[in-house]
Write an enzyme that holds these catalytic residues in place. Structure first.
Site, PDB file in Angstrom:
ATOM      1  CG  ASP A 158      36.026  33.226  45.635  1.00  0.00           C
ATOM      2  OD1 ASP A 158      37.206  33.014  45.969  1.00  0.00           O
ATOM      3  OD2 ASP A 158      35.645  33.217  44.456  1.00  0.00           O
ATOM      4  CD  GLU A 217      45.667  32.861  40.739  1.00  0.00           C
ATOM      5  OE1 GLU A 217      44.575  32.965  41.329  1.00  0.00           O
ATOM      6  OE2 GLU A 217      46.550  32.069  41.056  1.00  0.00           O
TER       7      GLU A 217
END
Lengths: 413, 254
Positions: B56, B45
């Site tokens: 995140d 990814e």
């Protein structure tokens, strides 16, 4: 005139938007093309729970009466609609100030936090989180958490913590935990990011009290409805004072846009009432140090909402600047993006200097020290000429106590 | 056939690695990808950095901020990747937040991905219904697989809907958290993995968030097809650089 007695429909208006509304939210959670809920899946259950329940809860008679009671006895509503005689003479028009600065905690922010804390209680939440820039929304949130006995965590950019020490102290006195946002530019947008991350980490017991008409649907609509008490009062107060139900103009400053949304709300669909949104131009719209989102922004996604935001060509969010900590948000609520795009509201940018001058003028003329955010709205009279018989209502969204340091430094007081 | 689909058919537990493009250095992208493939990683990814990565934790935030400081842009990433298929054959996925993709133009972005040989996209803040109503047709036109996330709080009904519109794998977020904030899995997680496994979904599941070593990799893959590592790998890059990627990968899959 008697205040509207209402028990069956939610605060702000009809339960289901019927599709006739050109400027208010539609049943999909959009204002025109703006709004929606662009959120990571981790937030879906929280936001969906709120979306499914907020109108239902706002329509409950006991919710409504508790909300109204607290606004009256605790906040001190209705806030006066004050005819500013000397200001009106100076600018040769009829100027009314909607005195949100006289609310408990010093600004319109508390209308929303009272509503949301009652919402959180009915959703069974035990823990409250909030973001704050200048600290006004943080203080308003800490206040209602103290009132209701709920745990309160406020995220605030590390840089803002240093700039706004008195408000940090207030929040602590009210029992809140203030957590510095250390990421990104360490200001309001990053505090918002941190609050959202907290919500991702605590999906069950926590309610996030957003401070403006921003964020994923249903937040912009919910906050606008709680703030709509402002325009509701303007209606009957104007009737008393001027014998008319609506003003010719409503002027409000726009950062995220909650005080403007509240002042406009009941007049949104009535185009006889002209809406003026004043944005912070900072050092000048094209100086590179500005927060004039409508002019400088492009369509995009910020904090879960499709709206106008200041960003690079590459879609990275730009940190805005204004002397007023309450206006330096890189986006704007989706309602306002729609009002801008459709031309329903006229957007005018006011620089730091123009705002500071207008703020000082109000002190001298009317004996009112305005918040610098509100000073931006007041600066409109140097930019735009109104007719002598125009009724112009200005949202005086907050008081200037929190800005004393900025006033002192700016005017070398 | 899309490389993700064929990889999912292999009879093994898959290891997918996330890294932020432009970190530690602007031009590390292809070196990292090549080293990961050489070390035996099954899927990669590639993170398109964003100024405000909501989902995140601090490790990926810091790497994103640094990558942007280093000068990473969408255009530059595509430029770095344009010849990647000459040297790399495992599935490549771009993971990024929606705003930069929206500014590039969703169709232009998909077209570019397809030209380069990107196999799929993960866009955490593109909601399922918006994708379904507006963008599915574009993704399919360019042969891109869009990967959706589910969490322990996602209702069964919604999981079934997500399964019905997915055509690769489902990204199973291990717990209610942002990336990089977990240390180890307990019975709560294994019950969740088991519960989803018992749903007999048509798409295999790959677990992300909270996998950092061999132990958590084995726990995550007991009931699923594979696991994704992000923050732990970024930490490795920060501390050890791009030359010892092999050591990191070998410590996960022994």
């Amino acid at each position: 005139m008697v205040k509207q007695e209402n028990t069956a429909i939610p605060i702000g208006g009809s339960e289901v938007v019927g599709g006739k509304e050109l400027y208010n939210i539609n049943h999909k959670g959009y204002y025109g093309e703006f709004g929606g809920a662009y959120i990571p899946e981790m937030l879906f259950p929280n936001v969906e729970e709120l979306r499914q329940n907020y109108l239902k809860i706002m329509a409950e008679p006991d919710f409504r009466s508790e909300f109204d009671q607290l606004l009256k006895d605790y906040v001190g509503r209705p806030s006066p609609l004050y005819f500013a005689k000397l200001l009106s003479e100076k600018y040769q028009t009829k100027i009314y100030l909607k005195r949100e600065d006289l609310n408990h905690t010093g600004a319109h922010k508390i209308n929303n936090t009272i509503g949301q804390i009652l919402m959180a209680k009915r959703l069974g939440k035990k823990r409250i989180i909030a973001e704050t820039g200048a600290g006004q929304h943080g203080v308003a949130t800490a206040t209602v958490c103290a009132l209701m006995g709920l745990e309160c965590i406020v995220y605030m950019g590390e840089i803002d913590i240093a700039r706004q020490a008195p408000n940090v102290a207030r929040m602590k006195m009210l029992g809140a935990t203030v957590i510095p946002a250390l990421s990104g530019s360490r200001t309001l947008k990053d505090a918002t990011n941190e609050a959202i991350r907290d919500w991702i980490n605590n999906p069950i017991d926590t309610h996030y009290i957003i401070g403006s008409v921003v964020g994923p649907h249903p937040y912009p609509d919910m906050v606008a409805r709680f703030q709509s008490v402002v325009s509701e009062e303007i209606q009957w107060q104007l009737q008393e004072k001027e014998g008319k139900l609506k003003p010719d103009y409503i002027v409000a400053c726009v950062g995220g846009g909650s005080n403007a949304a509240g002042a406009y709300y009941h007049f949104l669909e009535d185009t006889d009432v002209k809406l003026i949104a004043v944005e912070a131009a900072g050092l000048g719209v094209h100086s590179g140090e500005s927060a004039a989102t409508s002019i400088l922004g492009k369509e995009g996604i910020i904090h879960g909402s499709k709206t106008l935001l200041m960003q690079t060509n590459d879609g990275q969010i730009i940190e805005p600047y204004s002397i007023s900590a309450g206006l330096d948000y890189p986006g704007v609520g989706p309602m306002h993006a729609h009002l801008y795009k459709t031309g329903r509201a006229e957007f005018i940018a006011v620089t730091d200097d123009q705002a500071m001058k207008a703020g000082m003028a109000l002190c001298k003329l009317e004996g009112i020290i305005p918040a610098i955010e509100s000073s931006h709205a007041l600066a409109i009279f140097e930019q735009k000429k109104f007719n002598a018989d125009d009724v112009v209502v200005v949202s005086l969204s907050g008081r200037g106590d929190k800005d004393l340091n900025t006033y002192i430094n700016y005017f070398k007081l | 056939m899309n490389r993700i689909i064929s990889k999912l058919q292999e009879d093994k537990k898959l290891l997918s690695i996330y890294f932020t493009a432009g970190y530690p250095n602007l031009n590390d992208t292809s070196t990292i990808i090549q080293n990961l493939e050489r070390s035996g990683v099954d899927m990669i990814e590639i993170g398109l950095p964003f100024s405000d990565p909501l989902a995140d934790g601090s490790t990926i935030q810091v790497s994103s901020t640094q990558a942007l400081k280093n000068g990473m842009t969408t255009e530059r990433l595509f430029e770095q990747l344009k010849d990647i298929r000459k040297s790399v054959s495992i599935p490549l996925i771009i993971m990024g937040y929606f705003n930069p993709i929206l500014q590039y133009g969703v169709e232009a972005f998909c077209k570019k991905c397809s030209e380069i040989g990107i196999d799929g996209l993960i866009i955490p803040d593109l909601p399922v219904n918006v994708y379904f109503d507006q963008y599915k047709i574009i993704f399919e036109k360019y042969g891109l697989i869009n990967v959706f996330l589910i969490t322990p709080q996602t209702s069964n009904e919604r999981i079934e809907f997500i399964d019905s519109i997915s055509n690769g794998f489902i990204y199973m977020v291990s717990s209610a958290s942002v990336t990089g904030s977990q240390s180890g899995f307990g019975s709560k997680q294994s019950n969740y993995f088991k519960r989803i496994s018992n749903m007999q979904l048509k798409n295999p599941q790959i677990v992300g968030f909270g996998i950092s070593n061999n132990k958590t990799f084995l726990q995550a893959t007991q009931y699923t097809k594979g696991a994704i590592i992000g923050s732990a790998f970024i930490k490795h890059l920060t501390e050890k650089g791009v030359d010892t990627i092999d050591t990191f990968v070998k410590s996960i899959v022994k």
